[in-house]
Design an enzyme around this catalytic site. Structure first.
Site, PDB file in Angstrom:
ATOM      1  N   ASP B 147       0.810  -1.217   0.000  1.00  0.00           N
ATOM      2  CA  ASP B 147       0.000   0.000   0.000  1.00  0.00           C
ATOM      3  C   ASP B 147       0.853   1.282   0.000  1.00  0.00           C
ATOM      4  OD1 ASP B 147      -1.432   2.250   1.347  1.00  0.00           O
ATOM      5  OD2 ASP B 147      -3.139   0.887   1.354  1.00  0.00           O
ATOM      6  N   LEU B 175      -5.469   2.029  -0.119  1.00  0.00           N
ATOM      7  CA  LEU B 175      -5.380   1.179  -1.322  1.00  0.00           C
ATOM      8  C   LEU B 175      -5.793  -0.246  -0.998  1.00  0.00           C
ATOM      9  CD1 LEU B 175      -2.113   2.438  -3.000  1.00  0.00           C
ATOM     10  CD2 LEU B 175      -4.376   3.461  -2.879  1.00  0.00           C
ATOM     11  N   ASP B 176      -5.294  -0.782   0.091  1.00  0.00           N
ATOM     12  CA  ASP B 176      -5.668  -2.144   0.477  1.00  0.00           C
ATOM     13  C   ASP B 176      -7.157  -2.232   0.819  1.00  0.00           C
ATOM     14  OD1 ASP B 176      -3.230  -3.512   0.263  1.00  0.00           O
ATOM     15  OD2 ASP B 176      -2.583  -2.874   2.249  1.00  0.00           O
ATOM     16  N   ILE B 177      -7.598  -1.373   1.707  1.00  0.00           N
ATOM     17  CA  ILE B 177      -9.002  -1.422   2.121  1.00  0.00           C
ATOM     18  C   ILE B 177      -9.903  -1.074   0.936  1.00  0.00           C
ATOM     19  CG2 ILE B 177     -10.754  -0.374   3.632  1.00  0.00           C
ATOM     20  CD1 ILE B 177      -8.569   0.019   5.734  1.00  0.00           C
ATOM     21  N   GLY B 180     -10.272  -3.958  -1.242  1.00  0.00           N
ATOM     22  CA  GLY B 180     -11.219  -4.888  -0.632  1.00  0.00           C
ATOM     23  C   GLY B 180     -12.659  -4.485  -0.903  1.00  0.00           C
TER      24      GLY B 180
END
Lengths: 420, 420
Positions: B147, B175-177, B180
């Site tokens: 991220d 970015l990660d969340i 998701g």
């Protein structure tokens, strides 16, 4: 350049959406639904339209970039629903739709008679998404809110920026856009529920709850008794070195997640002296001596150009990245290779393009985007579709209850607004 | 305190999800699906499990807060699918599931034989979501990514922080969340497509594309020729004053979106001299004299406590917010009123709670959350469900291909990892 397959048709092509939206959150939600094929009617104020139409600079051939970025795949109905005749049109539209998304001031729509109860009465199958700043209950529930203010309220500002400097905010609208994304998810969920029950739902979302989701990890860390985190600039709490480091001509982002990587990093930059310097050998020590390690490594990286640092680190398998400016991002080979941006024909904006929905199905982006509509561009069509005769349309237009399309290029001039 | 209705049952209760996930993006995706009622089996490495189990501090009674924040409403299967017997189990699980979400290193699953083609052969109705750093094509497609590195690559770091200071990153994993969240949306879309076609889909998402969506507005602004934006700390490009201002005991966030609000702001703080000072009268002028206006207003706000500034501005209808720290957010009356956090029974973590999915349906949050599972807690159950006999389960466990539940409280000790 872009050899990606052409878009398939989204699954929402039988779903009709009414947006009574302004600014960012609601328009983002319905743009996502439109990207999946929904037919979106954007209801806007006569004459002025969505606030975001007047947010400029930045502009693109005279139109607001914010508006252009958030309103593809929609039709525009300019309607004064404070007028009872306009409210009649809106109610008929609601009767014939599947989804209503609105983010007017809390209570504004209800004050005009469109309470959740009235809306459910008009259309028991409707999925009604109400977006607010602070949520449906509590002492602040009636207050309006803007993304940056809620970033401050929710603790995001308190952890952004350098510990020595002033608090910073996240410079993109993660609360507004995030709430739009959550709204789109809620619509999909509510559609599935409706398939089983036959009933619509009243869905409530808020910038505050979206914000709490963004900070959920540090927030739970505090709840667990870990203490309030400090601002770390580009750094991470548990790993040093990790962050943006200065070079002779800019910055590079370096990640040394473990001691092996640290060793390779030192060797790659001819800085063996740092590797096992007093208190620099293990990550645990380096975290304790964060300031010293960052200063020492910065002194080394300043001796190289960004290109040279990236080349050496890549060769030595040290995770790293250029700190791209946005013009570099636009020109980037990887960004182009994945076809993230797609040109779209627009009647007055030259070289218009959109950032695609970030997902492909069997290699194809989900939508074939259409240009964001001029204010009222589809008023006549929409009114006709819901059963009005041509003379009724003319009458509503003549009395100012409905705004019809201006000739191309004759949009209202851009005005200064509050881009919050 | 929390008078919210109890959760209804989510619409995904007939959807079975396999997560071969690690860290943040894939676990976030499946946690959302689980919140909507899906049955999620999280496949983890025997012995060590998801990387995020070892990311600490911060910890909560000895368990990683990151892991705890991302893995409610799931069951854990500890499985070595590099072993052919383990791969047999995984294939059977895939045959019996609706969705597979994975974010291993690019190509890692395919290298073990589970190519998209093989997966489609195992289960033509499967929705296979593949999450990568840089996307499926292009010169960087095979590279792993984190991220923060992608925040640098995508231009986010270049616009975060103070113009004078060092570049900063967004201190939460947007970015990660975000990836998701996009993945959960893609699954809903693919389920609808499958209802019509009977076929599953291969969905690809990447941190890079999620990042480009976050910066879509400034990116398109640059594409339109508006020039590369500068870093503005807590400020906005088009409005001054807007941002965090220092007080005698901290900071407050102030928004004066138009000249009327500016007038009320000056009057509220007994600073009438600023209102029409040379070049301060209109927003256009104030934007041009950003540094001077911010300095002059800061000199005024420093003369008051945060509480006093907020009181005066609120009375004068100037939008403002406290700059909360995260402990203040947890204790905040509004956050409590909307019931954003819910206590959840956990076998070993005292006072465990979760941040609810940020939406309510008819006033109820969508899920009744269950505690994140211990590593392998559900291995035996899952194996039995897919048809293995007790002696086969024992054999796989004895040979180390499957990890069974440890007694409560006997989780592997927290190890230092790379929390990227």
């Amino acid at each position: 350049m872009n050899a990606l397959p052409t878009p398939g048709r989204g699954s929402l092509s039988d779903v009709r959406v009414v947006e009574i939206g302004t600014s960012v959150a609601a328009p983002m939600a319905t743009q996502i639904l439109g990207d999946f094929g929904a037919e979106v009617v954007k209801v806007e104020r006569v004459g002025r339209g969505d606030d975001s139409r007047s947010w400029a600079p930045p502009d693109w051939d005279g139109q607001s970039v914010t508006y252009l970025a958030l309103n593809r795949n929609k039709r525009s109905l300019a309607l004064d629903f404070k007028d009872p005749r306009g409210m009649g049109v809106l109610e008929e539209l609601i009767r014939r739709s599947d989804v209503l998304v609105q983010n007017l001031r809390p209570g504004a729509l209800a004050a005009l008679g469109l309470t959740p109860e009235r809306i459910a009465e008009l259309n028991p199958r409707l999925i009604y998404c109400e977006l607010t700043g602070f949520g449906p209950t509590g002492p602040r529930s009636g207050q309006p809110a803007y993304d940056p203010l809620l970033q401050a309220y929710s603790g995001i500002v308190s952890i952004t920026g350098d510990d020595g400097g002033e608090p910073a905010r996240v410079p993109v609208s993660i609360l507004d856009i995030g709430t739009g994304m959550w709204t789109a998810l809620a619509v999909f969920e509510a559609l599935r529920r409706r398939e089983r029950t036959g009933s619509g739902t009243h869905v409530e979302l808020s910038l505050l709850q979206t914000a709490l989701t963004w900070v959920s990890m540090p927030l739970l860390a505090v709840a667990a008794g870990n203490g309030v985190p400090s601002r770390l600039g580009s750094g991470l709490a548990g790993v040093v070195p990790y962050g943006a480091f200065p070079t002779s001509d800019g910055h590079v982002f370096i990640s040394a997640g473990n001691d092996d990587t640290w060793a390779r990093l030192c060797s790659a930059l001819d800085a063996e002296h740092l590797r096992s310097a007093d208190g620099f050998a293990t990550n645990r020590e380096r975290v304790q001596q964060r300031t010293e390690v960052v200063a020492a490594l910065s002194a080394v990286t300043r001796g190289f150009s960004s290109e040279e640092v990236l080349k050496r680190l890549t060769e030595n398998k040290v995770p790293c990245s250029p700190v791209h400016t946005l013009d570099q991002v636009l020109a980037d080979e990887q960004v182009r290779a994945i076809g993230a941006l797609t040109p779209v024909e627009h009647p007055s904006v030259r070289n218009f393009q959109v950032v695609n929905l970030p997902m492909t199905f069997e290699g194809a982006y989900p939508s074939a985007p259409t240009a964001p509509p001029a204010l009222g561009a589809d008023s006549a069509d929409v009114l006709t579709e819901i059963g009005l005769a041509p003379n009724q349309v003319t009458e509503l237009a003549d009395s100012g209850v409905v705004g019809l399309a201006e000739p191309a290029g004759a949009d209202a001039p851009i005005r200064k607004g509050d881009p919050a």
